[in-house]
Scaffold this motif. Structure first.
Motif, PDB file in Angstrom:
ATOM      1  N   UNK A   1       0.849  -1.172   0.000  1.00  0.00           N
ATOM      2  CA  UNK A   1       0.000   0.000   0.000  1.00  0.00           C
ATOM      3  C   UNK A   1       0.894   1.235   0.000  1.00  0.00           C
ATOM      4  N   UNK A   2       0.838   1.963  -1.077  1.00  0.00           N
ATOM      5  CA  UNK A   2       1.660   3.156  -1.208  1.00  0.00           C
ATOM      6  C   UNK A   2       0.824   4.404  -0.929  1.00  0.00           C
ATOM      7  N   UNK A   3       1.432   5.423  -0.329  1.00  0.00           N
ATOM      8  CA  UNK A   3       0.688   6.649  -0.057  1.00  0.00           C
ATOM      9  C   UNK A   3       0.348   7.381  -1.355  1.00  0.00           C
ATOM     10  N   UNK A   4      -0.860   7.892  -1.404  1.00  0.00           N
ATOM     11  CA  UNK A   4      -1.263   8.688  -2.567  1.00  0.00           C
ATOM     12  C   UNK A   4      -0.683  10.095  -2.400  1.00  0.00           C
ATOM     13  N   UNK A   5      -0.580  10.843  -3.498  1.00  0.00           N
ATOM     14  CA  UNK A   5      -0.104  12.225  -3.377  1.00  0.00           C
ATOM     15  C   UNK A   5      -0.983  13.051  -2.422  1.00  0.00           C
ATOM     16  N   UNK A   6      -2.281  12.766  -2.419  1.00  0.00           N
ATOM     17  CA  UNK A   6      -3.201  13.486  -1.524  1.00  0.00           C
ATOM     18  C   UNK A   6      -2.878  13.180  -0.058  1.00  0.00           C
ATOM     19  N   UNK A   7      -2.617  11.912   0.245  1.00  0.00           N
ATOM     20  CA  UNK A   7      -2.265  11.544   1.622  1.00  0.00           C
ATOM     21  C   UNK A   7      -0.960  12.199   2.047  1.00  0.00           C
ATOM     22  N   UNK A   8       0.012  12.195   1.158  1.00  0.00           N
ATOM     23  CA  UNK A   8       1.296  12.833   1.454  1.00  0.00           C
ATOM     24  C   UNK A   8       1.100  14.323   1.720  1.00  0.00           C
ATOM     25  N   UNK A   9       0.280  14.963   0.898  1.00  0.00           N
ATOM     26  CA  UNK A   9       0.016  16.390   1.056  1.00  0.00           C
ATOM     27  C   UNK A   9      -0.662  16.682   2.402  1.00  0.00           C
ATOM     28  N   UNK A  10      -1.621  15.857   2.777  1.00  0.00           N
ATOM     29  CA  UNK A  10      -2.316  16.049   4.055  1.00  0.00           C
ATOM     30  C   UNK A  10      -1.366  15.898   5.245  1.00  0.00           C
ATOM     31  N   UNK A  11      -0.477  14.926   5.172  1.00  0.00           N
ATOM     32  CA  UNK A  11       0.485  14.731   6.248  1.00  0.00           C
ATOM     33  C   UNK A  11       1.436  15.928   6.328  1.00  0.00           C
ATOM     34  N   UNK A  12       1.876  16.413   5.185  1.00  0.00           N
ATOM     35  CA  UNK A  12       2.761  17.580   5.164  1.00  0.00           C
ATOM     36  C   UNK A  12       2.056  18.808   5.723  1.00  0.00           C
TER      37      UNK A  12
END
Length: 111
Positions: free
Chosen positions: A1-12
């Motif tokens: 399961x790889x992080x989506x760009x949206x998930x990465x953006x939310x974490x940032x």
């Protein structure tokens, strides 16, 4: 399961909004995964390597036992397709790591 760009953006965004609140282990893991260049290609190459090693073992066993040529033919065709796809993954990784590092890693795989 790889992080989506949206998930990465939310974490940032959460890190920026709350700089003193540490990330949870899952979020840290997602950020670590997202920092690896060409991760899907790397994982597919790894799977190919493992599958290839298993196929070699199976084929050597097949040589000493009753041979199912239909299954053997299917296995060889699968290896050929996987091998061709792996070269594409290797080219994508080489764009980020450079050809020298790829050659060193490839030599390690052959041992």
């Amino acid at each position: 399961m790889l992080p989506t760009p949206e998930e990465k953006h939310k974490i940032q965004e959460a890190t920026i909004c709350n700089p003193y609140l540490p990330l949870g282990s899952a979020e840290q893991f997602f950020m670590m995964l997202s920092s690896i260049s060409e991760l899907p290609a790397r994982l597919k190459l790894w799977i190919f390597k493992l599958d290839y090693e298993n196929m070699e073992k199976i084929d050597s066993i097949t040589c000493v036992s009753k041979v199912d040529f239909e299954e053997l033919s299917h296995n060889i065709a699968k290896i050929e397709v996987d091998c061709k796809e792996s070269w594409g993954h290797l080219k994508a990784i080489a764009k980020h790591d450079g050809p020298t590092q790829i050659k060193l890693n490839f030599r390690h795989w052959l041992v």
